[in-house]
Design a protein around this motif. Structure first.
Motif, PDB file in Angstrom:
ATOM      1  N   LEU A  24       0.841  -1.195   0.000  1.00  0.00           N
ATOM      2  CA  LEU A  24       0.000   0.000   0.000  1.00  0.00           C
ATOM      3  C   LEU A  24       0.875   1.242   0.000  1.00  0.00           C
ATOM      4  O   LEU A  24       1.952   1.258   0.602  1.00  0.00           O
ATOM      5  CB  LEU A  24      -0.898   0.021   1.251  1.00  0.00           C
ATOM      6  CG  LEU A  24      -1.896  -1.126   1.414  1.00  0.00           C
ATOM      7  CD1 LEU A  24      -2.513  -1.090   2.801  1.00  0.00           C
ATOM      8  CD2 LEU A  24      -2.978  -1.053   0.348  1.00  0.00           C
ATOM      9  N   ARG A  28      -3.691   6.115   4.547  1.00  0.00           N
ATOM     10  CA  ARG A  28      -3.642   6.034   6.011  1.00  0.00           C
ATOM     11  C   ARG A  28      -4.268   4.723   6.475  1.00  0.00           C
ATOM     12  O   ARG A  28      -5.283   4.286   5.931  1.00  0.00           O
ATOM     13  CB  ARG A  28      -4.389   7.228   6.605  1.00  0.00           C
ATOM     14  CG  ARG A  28      -4.595   7.206   8.116  1.00  0.00           C
ATOM     15  CD  ARG A  28      -5.430   8.406   8.543  1.00  0.00           C
ATOM     16  NE  ARG A  28      -5.826   8.362   9.958  1.00  0.00           N
ATOM     17  CZ  ARG A  28      -5.061   8.814  10.945  1.00  0.00           C
ATOM     18  NH1 ARG A  28      -3.894   9.371  10.670  1.00  0.00           N
ATOM     19  NH2 ARG A  28      -5.480   8.751  12.201  1.00  0.00           N
ATOM     20  N   ILE A  29      -3.659   4.110   7.479  1.00  0.00           N
ATOM     21  CA  ILE A  29      -4.203   2.889   8.080  1.00  0.00           C
ATOM     22  C   ILE A  29      -4.614   3.213   9.513  1.00  0.00           C
ATOM     23  O   ILE A  29      -3.814   3.764  10.289  1.00  0.00           O
ATOM     24  CB  ILE A  29      -3.168   1.750   8.068  1.00  0.00           C
ATOM     25  CG1 ILE A  29      -2.750   1.421   6.638  1.00  0.00           C
ATOM     26  CG2 ILE A  29      -3.742   0.507   8.738  1.00  0.00           C
ATOM     27  CD1 ILE A  29      -1.661   0.386   6.551  1.00  0.00           C
ATOM     28  N   LYS A  37      -8.609  -0.415   8.830  1.00  0.00           N
ATOM     29  CA  LYS A  37      -9.146   0.177   7.599  1.00  0.00           C
ATOM     30  C   LYS A  37      -8.068   0.966   6.875  1.00  0.00           C
ATOM     31  O   LYS A  37      -7.245   1.653   7.490  1.00  0.00           O
ATOM     32  CB  LYS A  37     -10.328   1.090   7.940  1.00  0.00           C
ATOM     33  CG  LYS A  37     -11.037   1.696   6.741  1.00  0.00           C
ATOM     34  CD  LYS A  37     -12.231   2.526   7.202  1.00  0.00           C
ATOM     35  CE  LYS A  37     -13.302   1.675   7.850  1.00  0.00           C
ATOM     36  NZ  LYS A  37     -14.509   2.460   8.235  1.00  0.00           N
ATOM     37  N   TRP A  38      -8.062   0.844   5.542  1.00  0.00           N
ATOM     38  CA  TRP A  38      -7.165   1.618   4.687  1.00  0.00           C
ATOM     39  C   TRP A  38      -7.964   2.745   4.042  1.00  0.00           C
ATOM     40  O   TRP A  38      -9.016   2.523   3.450  1.00  0.00           O
ATOM     41  CB  TRP A  38      -6.558   0.730   3.598  1.00  0.00           C
ATOM     42  CG  TRP A  38      -5.911   1.480   2.466  1.00  0.00           C
ATOM     43  CD1 TRP A  38      -6.408   1.670   1.210  1.00  0.00           C
ATOM     44  CD2 TRP A  38      -4.645   2.144   2.490  1.00  0.00           C
ATOM     45  NE1 TRP A  38      -5.527   2.400   0.446  1.00  0.00           N
ATOM     46  CE2 TRP A  38      -4.435   2.711   1.203  1.00  0.00           C
ATOM     47  CE3 TRP A  38      -3.665   2.317   3.463  1.00  0.00           C
ATOM     48  CZ2 TRP A  38      -3.288   3.426   0.888  1.00  0.00           C
ATOM     49  CZ3 TRP A  38      -2.514   3.036   3.137  1.00  0.00           C
ATOM     50  CH2 TRP A  38      -2.339   3.568   1.872  1.00  0.00           C
ATOM     51  N   GLY A  40      -7.259   5.519   1.291  1.00  0.00           N
ATOM     52  CA  GLY A  40      -6.304   5.969   0.284  1.00  0.00           C
ATOM     53  C   GLY A  40      -6.421   7.443  -0.022  1.00  0.00           C
ATOM     54  O   GLY A  40      -7.462   8.068   0.239  1.00  0.00           O
ATOM     55  N   LEU A  48      -9.018  -4.120   5.931  1.00  0.00           N
ATOM     56  CA  LEU A  48      -7.868  -4.999   5.745  1.00  0.00           C
ATOM     57  C   LEU A  48      -7.977  -6.225   6.648  1.00  0.00           C
ATOM     58  O   LEU A  48      -8.040  -6.078   7.870  1.00  0.00           O
ATOM     59  CB  LEU A  48      -6.571  -4.252   6.064  1.00  0.00           C
ATOM     60  CG  LEU A  48      -6.293  -2.976   5.276  1.00  0.00           C
ATOM     61  CD1 LEU A  48      -4.984  -2.341   5.746  1.00  0.00           C
ATOM     62  CD2 LEU A  48      -6.228  -3.265   3.784  1.00  0.00           C
ATOM     63  N   LEU A  58       4.274  -1.208   3.571  1.00  0.00           N
ATOM     64  CA  LEU A  58       3.871   0.188   3.487  1.00  0.00           C
ATOM     65  C   LEU A  58       4.886   0.984   2.676  1.00  0.00           C
ATOM     66  O   LEU A  58       6.059   1.076   3.035  1.00  0.00           O
ATOM     67  CB  LEU A  58       3.733   0.786   4.885  1.00  0.00           C
ATOM     68  CG  LEU A  58       2.780   0.059   5.838  1.00  0.00           C
ATOM     69  CD1 LEU A  58       2.665   0.822   7.152  1.00  0.00           C
ATOM     70  CD2 LEU A  58       1.412  -0.139   5.198  1.00  0.00           C
ATOM     71  N   THR A  62       2.537   6.811   3.324  1.00  0.00           N
ATOM     72  CA  THR A  62       1.611   6.101   4.210  1.00  0.00           C
ATOM     73  C   THR A  62       1.805   6.534   5.656  1.00  0.00           C
ATOM     74  O   THR A  62       2.919   6.818   6.091  1.00  0.00           O
ATOM     75  CB  THR A  62       1.808   4.579   4.131  1.00  0.00           C
ATOM     76  OG1 THR A  62       3.175   4.265   4.375  1.00  0.00           O
ATOM     77  CG2 THR A  62       1.407   4.053   2.778  1.00  0.00           C
ATOM     78  N   VAL A  64       0.293   5.375   9.698  1.00  0.00           N
ATOM     79  CA  VAL A  64      -0.408   4.309  10.404  1.00  0.00           C
ATOM     80  C   VAL A  64      -0.577   4.717  11.860  1.00  0.00           C
ATOM     81  O   VAL A  64       0.330   5.265  12.479  1.00  0.00           O
ATOM     82  CB  VAL A  64       0.368   2.969  10.290  1.00  0.00           C
ATOM     83  CG1 VAL A  64       1.780   3.103  10.803  1.00  0.00           C
ATOM     84  CG2 VAL A  64      -0.369   1.842  10.987  1.00  0.00           C
TER      85      VAL A  64
END
Length: 279
Positions: A24, A28-29, A37-38, A40, A48, A58, A62, A64
């Motif tokens: 990915l 943001r995760i 949840k991802w 974009g 996920l 990652l 990105t 997290v």
């Protein structure tokens, strides 16, 4: 903190049965609605299944959250931070193993000259299936490997109609190298990153090699070198044969095809296990 209910240990999918790595970038995760949840940059929203992933890779752009990292750790799911298209490997989180058994076994073998020799010869036997490697000194096998690689480059050049003048590049002066050397370097870097992610996710130590001993990733080089003839080399030479001025991104895109078509991500964990089995 958002709530992610930790799965019971006995319900977690074993590493060997998990899905292939998920890459990915630019998003943001986080944890939301009790799931990871991802989100974009293109506003794509996707849940996920972290407990079923072999590794979460990652890329650039990105972020997290702490809650998301905790959820991955609770699910024994490793997280790796890599460069664009997996061309660099920077760091990794928890591995999906319940103990350090594989790391201890690898360390025990690497610390024994006799057992280390056995694994090195197994690696060479994959490169020279028609040679009785037990009757050849390791120094001679290393020389044979060098000649084999040179022959492979020449063979690929003839097969794809690409002019090959030898392996010649300087990482500090990347622009000086010709297109095919840059393509090979880019493909190899991507394969090293992917191999490092697999090695770490299985609980092995990238620092302990058997053929290679220098640098910080000798075990990664040991493993990755076995697959170059069917992945990085054809990807690089085919790309340059189609576009003599191809950018590195084109080579990486072609490399993905070879990785998928050879089922590399399914084979690599099995191959590593066999190399160290019974030693």
């Amino acid at each position: 903190m958002p709530i992610f209910e930790k799965p019971p240990l006995e319900t977690l999918t074993p590493a060997r049965e998990r899905w292939t790595p998920l890459y990915l970038e630019h998003g943001r995760i986080e944890v939301d609605d009790s799931s990871v949840k991802w989100i974009g940059a293109d506003r794509t929203v996707m849940r996920l299944p972290v407990a079923s992933l072999s590794v979460l890779m990652l890329g650039p752009g990105t972020t997290v959250t702490h809650a998301a990292m905790k959820a991955c750790a609770d699910s024994n799911t490793p997280v790796c931070w890599v460069g664009a298209d997996g061309m660099r490997f920077y760091a990794f989180g928890v591995a999906p193993t319940h103990d350090n058994e594989r790391a201890r076994k690898q360390a025990e073998i690497a610390s024994s000259p006799k057992r280390r020799d056995v694994v090195a010869r197994r690696m060479f036997s994959r490169r020279f299936p028609d040679v009785d490697v037990d009757g050849v000194a390791l120094k001679e096998l290393r020389g044979m490997e060098g000649r084999r690689v040179k022959a492979l480059y020449a063979e690929m050049g003839l097969k794809y109609g690409v002019s090959w003048k030898g392996r010649n590049y300087d990482a500090t002066h990347w622009e000086v190298a010709d297109t095919i050397n840059r393509a090979v370097s880019a493909a190899n870097a991507a394969l090293y990153a992917l191999t490092t992610a697999v090695v770490c996710s299985l609980g092995y130590l990238p620092q302990l090699g058997f053929i290679h001993t220098a640098s910080t990733l000798p075990f990664v080089f040991d493993i990755a070198d076995m697959y170059k003839p069917e992945t990085t080399l054809p990807a690089a030479f085919e790309t340059v044969s189609l576009n003599p001025e191809a950018a590195e991104e084109e080579t990486i895109a072609r490399l993905k095809f070879f990785i998928e078509s050879t089922k590399l991500l399914k084979r690599m964990p099995v191959d590593i296990g066999k190399l160290l089995e019974g030693v």
